[in-house]
Design a protein around this motif. Structure first.
Motif, PDB file in Angstrom:
ATOM      1  N   ILE A  72      53.550  23.991 -27.236  1.00  0.00           N
ATOM      2  CA  ILE A  72      53.731  23.066 -26.120  1.00  0.00           C
ATOM      3  C   ILE A  72      54.431  21.778 -26.543  1.00  0.00           C
ATOM      4  O   ILE A  72      55.241  21.220 -25.795  1.00  0.00           O
ATOM      5  N   ASN A  73      54.147  21.309 -27.748  1.00  0.00           N
ATOM      6  CA  ASN A  73      54.778  20.060 -28.197  1.00  0.00           C
ATOM      7  C   ASN A  73      56.303  20.192 -28.240  1.00  0.00           C
ATOM      8  O   ASN A  73      57.029  19.296 -27.820  1.00  0.00           O
ATOM      9  N   GLY A  74      56.773  21.328 -28.765  1.00  0.00           N
ATOM     10  CA  GLY A  74      58.211  21.547 -28.821  1.00  0.00           C
ATOM     11  C   GLY A  74      58.826  21.666 -27.440  1.00  0.00           C
ATOM     12  O   GLY A  74      59.909  21.123 -27.177  1.00  0.00           O
ATOM     13  N   VAL A  75      58.129  22.360 -26.532  1.00  0.00           N
ATOM     14  CA  VAL A  75      58.636  22.513 -25.165  1.00  0.00           C
ATOM     15  C   VAL A  75      58.611  21.173 -24.437  1.00  0.00           C
ATOM     16  O   VAL A  75      59.487  20.887 -23.612  1.00  0.00           O
ATOM     17  N   ALA A  76      57.619  20.333 -24.749  1.00  0.00           N
ATOM     18  CA  ALA A  76      57.557  19.004 -24.140  1.00  0.00           C
ATOM     19  C   ALA A  76      58.762  18.168 -24.548  1.00  0.00           C
ATOM     20  O   ALA A  76      59.298  17.402 -23.742  1.00  0.00           O
ATOM     21  N   ILE A  77      59.200  18.324 -25.792  1.00  0.00           N
ATOM     22  CA  ILE A  77      60.397  17.614 -26.248  1.00  0.00           C
ATOM     23  C   ILE A  77      61.625  18.104 -25.484  1.00  0.00           C
ATOM     24  O   ILE A  77      62.470  17.303 -25.056  1.00  0.00           O
ATOM     25  N   VAL A  81      63.999  22.956 -11.580  1.00  0.00           N
ATOM     26  CA  VAL A  81      63.609  24.308 -11.982  1.00  0.00           C
ATOM     27  C   VAL A  81      62.873  24.270 -13.314  1.00  0.00           C
ATOM     28  O   VAL A  81      61.853  24.953 -13.500  1.00  0.00           O
ATOM     29  N   TRP A  82      63.369  23.451 -14.259  1.00  0.00           N
ATOM     30  CA  TRP A  82      62.722  23.408 -15.567  1.00  0.00           C
ATOM     31  C   TRP A  82      61.319  22.811 -15.493  1.00  0.00           C
ATOM     32  O   TRP A  82      60.420  23.239 -16.218  1.00  0.00           O
ATOM     33  N   ILE A  83      61.115  21.831 -14.625  1.00  0.00           N
ATOM     34  CA  ILE A  83      59.768  21.295 -14.433  1.00  0.00           C
ATOM     35  C   ILE A  83      58.825  22.407 -13.974  1.00  0.00           C
ATOM     36  O   ILE A  83      57.670  22.495 -14.432  1.00  0.00           O
ATOM     37  N   PHE A 113      58.198  24.627 -17.052  1.00  0.00           N
ATOM     38  CA  PHE A 113      57.270  23.979 -17.980  1.00  0.00           C
ATOM     39  C   PHE A 113      55.840  24.022 -17.455  1.00  0.00           C
ATOM     40  O   PHE A 113      54.889  24.267 -18.204  1.00  0.00           O
ATOM     41  N   THR A 114      55.689  23.835 -16.144  1.00  0.00           N
ATOM     42  CA  THR A 114      54.355  23.781 -15.547  1.00  0.00           C
ATOM     43  C   THR A 114      53.723  25.164 -15.414  1.00  0.00           C
ATOM     44  O   THR A 114      52.580  25.386 -15.852  1.00  0.00           O
ATOM     45  N   PHE A 115      54.470  26.090 -14.820  1.00  0.00           N
ATOM     46  CA  PHE A 115      53.890  27.382 -14.461  1.00  0.00           C
ATOM     47  C   PHE A 115      54.032  28.452 -15.545  1.00  0.00           C
ATOM     48  O   PHE A 115      53.245  29.393 -15.596  1.00  0.00           O
TER      49      PHE A 115
END
Length: 205
Positions: free
Chosen positions: A66-71, A191-193, A196-198
């Protein structure tokens, strides 16, 4: 409607001396985005159905960092802000501001794609490619389709930047094209939000 908001310091189109109907390119591009919404909605639906079909392999909690995806998310959201600054420059006829912010946006988009490729490569190297399970097939298809759109957006951005450099001045047509690209880029952020969320957060919860 766009022609009424064009600043006086923007260069007119070649045929501006002659009356011609207002362009509907922005409206047409909105229609295109609606079809893209349908495509992504279908991919999200497929992922929702396949999200627990691991075929005895690794689960989302085992795979996602998740940390990498958050970046990645922060980079793409920041690129949306820098594109907005570029559009402000374009609307005021400031070519130098437009080119600077387009360059920053391009580099941020390139960084996003680089991180996504690294994630995909790591998964495949560990034996978790799209052929491993239905979950991974739907994941690679959804996220890969978004990444393909971002890549096409970067190509489009580079082409428009070259056109601005070659023409020397901003025309009404160029501003309309930039507006369409702006809509496209902000759409990809939305779309990316959702991804990331779902896809990421909900899968590891």
């Amino acid at each position: 409607m766009l022609q009424k908001t064009i600043p006086a310091n923007l260069a007119p189109d070649d045929h501006s001396a002659h009356h011609h109907p207002e362009s509907h390119s922005v409206f047409g591009f909105w229609l295109y985005l609606m079809t893209d919404c349908i495509i992504f909605a279908a991919l999200f639906a497929v992922f929702a159905v396949m999200s627990h079909q691991f075929a005895g392999g690794a689960t989302a909690k085992d795979l996602f960092e998740i940390n990498g995806v958050a970046i990645e998310t922060a980079i793409l959201l920041l690129s949306s802000i820098t594109f907005g600054f570029g559009m402000l420059g374009a609307q005021s006829g400031n070519k130098h501001a437009l080119m600077f912010w387009l360059a920053v946006t391009f580099l941020l988009g390139l960084a996003f794609i680089g991180l996504e490729i690294r994630e995909f490569s790591s998964l495949v190297a560990d034996g978790n490619g799209p052929d491993r399970s239905a979950f991974l097939s739907s994941f690679f298809t959804l996220v890969g389709t978004h990444g393909l759109h971002v890549s096409l957006g970067l190509i489009w951005m580079a082409v428009l930047a070259c056109q601005v450099l070659l023409k020397g001045e901003l025309s009404e047509t160029t501003l309309r094209r930039l507006t369409c690209l702006s809509l496209f880029w902000h759409f990809l952020d939305v779309v990316w939000i959702c991804v990331f969320t779902f896809v990421y957060l909900a899968s590891v919860a």
